[in-house]
Design an enzyme around this catalytic site. Structure first.
Site, PDB file in Angstrom:
ATOM      1  N   SER A  10      -5.234   7.613  -7.004  1.00 47.43           N
ATOM      2  CA  SER A  10      -4.162   7.011  -6.869  1.00 47.43           C
ATOM      3  C   SER A  10      -3.427   7.691  -5.801  1.00 47.43           C
ATOM      4  O   SER A  10      -3.229   8.938  -6.119  1.00 47.43           O
ATOM      5  CB  SER A  10      -3.396   6.688  -7.987  1.00 47.43           C
ATOM      6  OG  SER A  10      -1.996   6.289  -7.824  1.00 47.43           O
ATOM      7  N   SER A  11      -2.469   7.257  -4.996  1.00 50.24           N
ATOM      8  CA  SER A  11      -1.627   7.843  -4.064  1.00 50.24           C
ATOM      9  C   SER A  11      -0.646   8.601  -4.998  1.00 50.24           C
ATOM     10  O   SER A  11       0.155   9.551  -4.492  1.00 50.24           O
ATOM     11  CB  SER A  11      -1.063   6.970  -2.802  1.00 50.24           C
ATOM     12  OG  SER A  11      -0.463   5.897  -3.372  1.00 50.24           O
ATOM     13  N   CYS A  12      -0.080   8.151  -5.918  1.00 49.80           N
ATOM     14  CA  CYS A  12       0.734   8.801  -6.977  1.00 49.80           C
ATOM     15  C   CYS A  12       0.310  10.007  -7.363  1.00 49.80           C
ATOM     16  O   CYS A  12       1.151  10.983  -8.254  1.00 49.80           O
ATOM     17  CB  CYS A  12       1.222   7.948  -8.010  1.00 49.80           C
ATOM     18  SG  CYS A  12       0.158   7.733  -9.348  1.00 49.80           S
ATOM     19  N   TYR A  61       0.665   8.849 -15.746  1.00 51.47           N
ATOM     20  CA  TYR A  61      -0.495   8.206 -15.082  1.00 51.47           C
ATOM     21  C   TYR A  61      -1.022   9.022 -13.874  1.00 51.47           C
ATOM     22  O   TYR A  61      -2.456   9.164 -13.881  1.00 51.47           O
ATOM     23  CB  TYR A  61      -0.064   6.776 -14.611  1.00 51.47           C
ATOM     24  CG  TYR A  61      -1.077   6.038 -13.738  1.00 51.47           C
ATOM     25  CD1 TYR A  61      -2.183   5.362 -14.376  1.00 51.47           C
ATOM     26  CD2 TYR A  61      -0.827   5.950 -12.263  1.00 51.47           C
ATOM     27  CE1 TYR A  61      -2.943   4.884 -13.431  1.00 51.47           C
ATOM     28  CE2 TYR A  61      -1.947   5.291 -11.446  1.00 51.47           C
ATOM     29  CZ  TYR A  61      -2.836   4.729 -12.090  1.00 51.47           C
ATOM     30  OH  TYR A  61      -3.799   4.114 -11.421  1.00 51.47           O
ATOM     31  N   LYS A  73      -4.786  10.661 -13.269  1.00 53.21           N
ATOM     32  CA  LYS A  73      -5.624  10.535 -11.906  1.00 53.21           C
ATOM     33  C   LYS A  73      -5.971  11.959 -11.533  1.00 53.21           C
ATOM     34  O   LYS A  73      -7.017  11.805 -11.241  1.00 53.21           O
ATOM     35  CB  LYS A  73      -4.797   9.620 -11.026  1.00 53.21           C
ATOM     36  CG  LYS A  73      -4.856   8.241 -11.522  1.00 53.21           C
ATOM     37  CD  LYS A  73      -6.197   7.643 -11.388  1.00 53.21           C
ATOM     38  CE  LYS A  73      -6.131   6.199 -11.721  1.00 53.21           C
ATOM     39  NZ  LYS A  73      -7.622   5.718 -11.397  1.00 53.21           N
ATOM     40  N   HIS A 110       3.374  -4.648  -9.359  1.00 51.80           N
ATOM     41  CA  HIS A 110       3.586  -3.791  -8.175  1.00 51.80           C
ATOM     42  C   HIS A 110       4.495  -4.550  -7.334  1.00 51.80           C
ATOM     43  O   HIS A 110       4.589  -5.869  -7.370  1.00 51.80           O
ATOM     44  CB  HIS A 110       2.478  -3.364  -7.418  1.00 51.80           C
ATOM     45  CG  HIS A 110       1.602  -2.142  -8.144  1.00 51.80           C
ATOM     46  ND1 HIS A 110       2.061  -0.681  -7.966  1.00 51.80           N
ATOM     47  CD2 HIS A 110       0.707  -2.158  -8.999  1.00 51.80           C
ATOM     48  CE1 HIS A 110       1.186  -0.154  -8.949  1.00 51.80           C
ATOM     49  NE2 HIS A 110       0.205  -0.839  -9.231  1.00 51.80           N
TER      50      HIS A 110
HETATM   51  P1  GDP Z   1       5.207   2.674  -6.973  1.00 47.18           P
HETATM   52  O1  GDP Z   1       4.739   2.719  -5.554  1.00 47.18           O
HETATM   53  O2  GDP Z   1       4.363   3.560  -7.946  1.00 47.18           O
HETATM   54  O3  GDP Z   1       6.775   3.242  -6.962  1.00 47.18           O
HETATM   55  O4  GDP Z   1       5.036   1.143  -7.373  1.00 47.18           O
HETATM   56  P2  GDP Z   1       5.816  -0.236  -7.230  1.00 47.18           P
HETATM   57  O5  GDP Z   1       4.891  -0.926  -6.609  1.00 47.18           O
HETATM   58  O6  GDP Z   1       6.066  -0.890  -8.644  1.00 47.18           O
HETATM   59  O7  GDP Z   1       7.230  -0.025  -6.435  1.00 47.18           O
HETATM   60  C1  GDP Z   1       7.405   0.382  -5.146  1.00 47.18           C
HETATM   61  C2  GDP Z   1       8.880   0.437  -4.773  1.00 47.18           C
HETATM   62  O8  GDP Z   1       9.203  -0.879  -4.735  1.00 47.18           O
HETATM   63  C3  GDP Z   1       9.855   1.151  -5.805  1.00 47.18           C
HETATM   64  O9  GDP Z   1      10.820   1.926  -4.969  1.00 47.18           O
HETATM   65  C4  GDP Z   1      10.358  -0.169  -6.676  1.00 47.18           C
HETATM   66  O10 GDP Z   1      11.573   0.374  -6.959  1.00 47.18           O
HETATM   67  C5  GDP Z   1      10.554  -1.134  -5.487  1.00 47.18           C
HETATM   68  N1  GDP Z   1      10.572  -2.437  -6.047  1.00 47.18           N
HETATM   69  C6  GDP Z   1      11.418  -3.248  -5.592  1.00 47.18           C
HETATM   70  N2  GDP Z   1      11.728  -4.512  -6.202  1.00 47.18           N
HETATM   71  C7  GDP Z   1      10.654  -4.298  -6.976  1.00 47.18           C
HETATM   72  C8  GDP Z   1      10.059  -5.279  -8.046  1.00 47.18           C
HETATM   73  O11 GDP Z   1      10.550  -6.485  -8.292  1.00 47.18           O
HETATM   74  N3  GDP Z   1       8.823  -4.759  -8.557  1.00 47.18           N
HETATM   75  C9  GDP Z   1       8.345  -3.662  -8.504  1.00 47.18           C
HETATM   76  N4  GDP Z   1       7.311  -3.207  -9.188  1.00 47.18           N
HETATM   77  N5  GDP Z   1       8.881  -2.717  -7.604  1.00 47.18           N
HETATM   78  C10 GDP Z   1      10.113  -3.102  -7.019  1.00 47.18           C
END
Ligand code: GDP
Length: 306
Positions: A106-108, A135, A139, A178
């Site tokens: 994962s890119s994280c 997580y 990974k 996500h």
């Molecule tokens: P990440 O890539 O591991 O950070 O996973 P996410 O896809 O959950 O979040 C990506 C970014 O989108 C983060 O900066 C979140 O704060 C933002 N984000 C904004 N609104 C939302 C939401 O409703 N759900 C999620 N999951 N992320 C959100």
């Protein structure tokens, strides 16, 4: 791989696993199977599955995943699940002489303040993003475990590092999804209930690279057929967007006319996750679906099925 290779997609019911399975079928592979009801957390069940099926090729796409909130709420579940499944599958792939295995990281896994775009050599060069550290450590363990079997036993185990995948069949749940699935759901619900505003978490400033699920599945098949090196390889679309731009594009695709409010009390997570994709591009692979096209396809699916 050839059309008759015996192929095991571990985690065939996951978002990425089911797309890989679909891509294999579409490309005419004949001998594909999935978990077949076995509990991948149980080594003896995994061993039985390998003994019964004797796979030559393994796509390791199993293990729990989730968005930023899920990572903060369930670090133990996510870490344990990914560690144990990865250990079981990799050990059995070795025991049963699998010819090639692709582990999807994962890119994280990259450090929080990684130089952007992130190259494969940046792994383990700095501290991780705290919101998904558990997580990410699991990974990274998977990356290193693949490498360890390669070093000790000469196993052809390769590692792909995907960008944030999105598309039909993603998890659209309110809290654990996500960002793409979450915003499609929120904006659709706001549109159909005539709500005036939608809340987007964080500042809107973080940047993420998104890859449409069919492109990611295609990239997985491509590296299975064209990449044998010990170093991980990034699997991205090549462009990162801010969450703000993403939210605006989703608003357009969904046709939501209200306003977007940024909830700055919610976490941003990693400031930027943008992958350096030169390696896979140099091998000749390109994505086919733009962010907007992918969002349109995903929303169409969500409206009908989601
Ligand atoms: P990440 O890539 O591991 O950070 O996973 P996410 O896809 O959950 O979040 C990506 C970014 O989108 C983060 O900066 C979140 O704060 C933002 N984000 C904004 N609104 C939302 C939401 O409703 N759900 C999620 N999951 N992320 C959100």
């Amino acid at each position: 791989m050839n059309n008759c290779s015996t192929i095991f997609v571990a985690g065939n019911d996951t978002f990425i696993g089911s797309a890989v399975l679909g891509a294999l079928k579409k490309d005419g592979y004949l001998n594909i199977y999935g978990d077949e009801g076995k509990n991948l957390r149980d080594l003896s069940q995994v061993d039985k599955l390998f003994r019964a099926r004797n796979p030559e090729i393994v796509f390791l796409t199993a293990g729990k995943t989730g968005g930023i909130a899920a990572n903060m709420k369930y670090p133990a579940d996510l870490m344990f699940d990914n560690l144990i499944i990865t250990c079981n599958i990799i050990e059995c792939a070795h025991r049963h002489n699998v010819k090639k295995l692709l582990y999807l990281a994962s890119s994280c896994s990259y450090p929080r303040d990684c130089v952007q775009p992130m190259t494969e050599t940046s792994l383990l060069t700095g501290p991780l993003e705290p919101t998904n550290e558990a997580y990410a450590v699991a990974k990274i363990a998977g990356i290193k475990l693949s490498h360890a079997y390669r070093c000790q036993y000469g196993s052809n185990f390769i590692v792909g590092i995907p960008a944030n995948a999105f598309g039909p069949c993603d998890d659209f749940s309110e809290e654990d999804s996500h960002v793409v699935a979450a915003l499609i759901r929120k904006m659709h619900e706001a549109k159909v209930t005539n709500r005036k505003q939608v809340e987007v978490w964080g500042t809107g400033n973080p940047r993420r690279e998104f890859i449409f699920i069919d492109d990611l599945a295609d990239a997985c098949l491509f590296i299975m057929n064209n990449y044998d090196e010990p170093e991980p390889i990034n699997l991205g679309s090549g462009t990162a967007f801010s969450i703000r731009d993403l939210a605006e594009t989703i608003r357009e695709v969904v046709g939501f006319n209200g306003s977007i409010v940024y909830e700055t009390s919610k976490p941003d997570g990693m400031p930027i996750k943008s992958l350096d994709n030169s390696k896979i591009r140099d091998l000749g692979w390109r994505p086919h679906v733009s962010l907007k096209e992918g969002l349109t396809i995903t929303y169409e699916w969500y409206r009908k099925v989601g």
